[in-house]
Motif scaffolding. Structure first.
Motif, mmCIF file in Angstrom:
data_model
loop_
_atom_site.group_PDB
_atom_site.id
_atom_site.type_symbol
_atom_site.label_atom_id
_atom_site.label_comp_id
_atom_site.label_asym_id
_atom_site.label_seq_id
_atom_site.Cartn_x
_atom_site.Cartn_y
_atom_site.Cartn_z
ATOM 1 N N LEU A 298 0.861 -1.176 0.000
ATOM 2 C CA LEU A 298 0.000 0.000 0.000
ATOM 3 C C LEU A 298 0.900 1.230 0.000
ATOM 4 O O LEU A 298 1.777 1.362 0.862
ATOM 5 C CB LEU A 298 -0.886 -0.032 1.243
ATOM 6 N N THR A 299 0.714 2.139 -0.968
ATOM 7 C CA THR A 299 1.577 3.312 -1.093
ATOM 8 C C THR A 299 0.750 4.593 -1.128
ATOM 9 O O THR A 299 -0.380 4.601 -1.623
ATOM 10 C CB THR A 299 2.446 3.236 -2.357
ATOM 11 N N PHE A 300 1.346 5.671 -0.611
ATOM 12 C CA PHE A 300 0.670 6.961 -0.545
ATOM 13 C C PHE A 300 1.571 8.057 -1.103
ATOM 14 O O PHE A 300 2.721 8.195 -0.688
ATOM 15 C CB PHE A 300 0.288 7.288 0.906
ATOM 16 N N ASP A 301 1.028 8.845 -2.035
ATOM 17 C CA ASP A 301 1.768 9.941 -2.680
ATOM 18 C C ASP A 301 1.287 11.299 -2.173
ATOM 19 O O ASP A 301 0.193 11.425 -1.615
ATOM 20 C CB ASP A 301 1.564 9.908 -4.193
ATOM 21 N N ASP A 302 2.127 12.314 -2.435
ATOM 22 C CA ASP A 302 1.767 13.738 -2.318
ATOM 23 C C ASP A 302 1.777 14.293 -0.905
ATOM 24 O O ASP A 302 1.393 15.438 -0.688
ATOM 25 C CB ASP A 302 0.398 14.031 -2.951
#
Length: 242
Positions: free
Chosen positions: A49-53
């Motif tokens: 699970l990845t999160f950007d910004d």
């Protein structure tokens, strides 16, 4: 009669000793002193699970609270300028066991920049994050998933894309985010989400619950690569956007 009692007591002591020894052996094999990523190799379903910004203030804080409650480690691809503004949040992400990567310094399309400007964006991002967590290799997720041959030629770190895009930034409901992810996910997938999404926390929480129900285990990108022997092609993860 006394001799029989002594013999019975001795036999009881031997039996207890054997039982204790067996329990110890079972405990030792069931709980090794140090856990390694090898424990995941027998699982058929692993995802990252990845999160950007981010980091993004209260939204990232709420996301971290949820991940901690559920015992999940994720990968955060940070914008360098925001990491500079919120070093305590960067530190919390790192100290709680999540993986940190770069998402450039100002969220620009790297494919449109000269090599000089590309280097500037990445080095400033690396410095901003490194000032908080120390030096070390940081993976890069190029904004919009865009790159060009010049970037691939000189870049000295892996570029990581994704294979499941939740499109949470579009304003989708949490229910749609969860349903569409569950319908498309497969073993070894890298799931793209964002710290800034209005439904990011509830959507991510639902994804975790639903995919766990389906038998998935959540890892960081680095852990996933260690378990699945995912190869990089010209320094870029083959897990490209569909």
């Amino acid at each position: 009669m006394k001799e029989y009692r002594v013999l019975a007591a001795a036999l009881c002591m031997m039996l207890v000793s054997l039982i204790v020894s067996g329990v110890r052996n079972i405990s030792a094999s069931a709980a090794p002193e140090s856990a390694t990523y090898d424990i995941y190799e027998e699982s058929e379903r692993l995802v990252a699970l990845t999160f950007d910004d981010g980091p993004k203030g209260k939204k990232t804080e709420a996301l971290l609270d949820m991940l901690k409650e559920k015992g999940v480690h994720a990968t955060f691809f940070m914008i360098g300028a925001q990491a500079e503004e919120q070093p305590e949040l960067v530190r919390r992400i790192y100290e709680e066991g999540h993986q940190i990567g770069m998402h450039t310094y100002s969220h620009v399309d790297l494919s449109c920049l000269t090599e000089e400007k590309q280097r500037e964006e990445i080095e400033k991002s690396r410095a901003a994050i490194g000032a908080v967590i120390g030096e070390g290799e940081l993976m890069l997720r190029p904004p919009f998933g865009k790159m060009n041959p010049a970037l691939e030629d000189w870049l000295d770190c892996p570029m990581i894309l994704w294979s499941v895009d939740t499109e949470d930034w579009t304003g989708k409901s949490a229910a749609d985010i969860i349903r569409e992810t569950a319908e498309t996910v497969k073993d070894g997938d890298i799931i793209l989400m964002h710290d800034i999404s209005d439904y990011g926390v509830s959507g991510a929480a639902g994804i975790i619950d639903e995919l766990r129900r389906m038998g998935y285990t959540f890892l960081t990108v680095d852990q996933l690569f260690s378990c699945r022997d995912i190869e990089l092609e010209n320094g870029v993860s083959y897990r490209r956007a569909r």
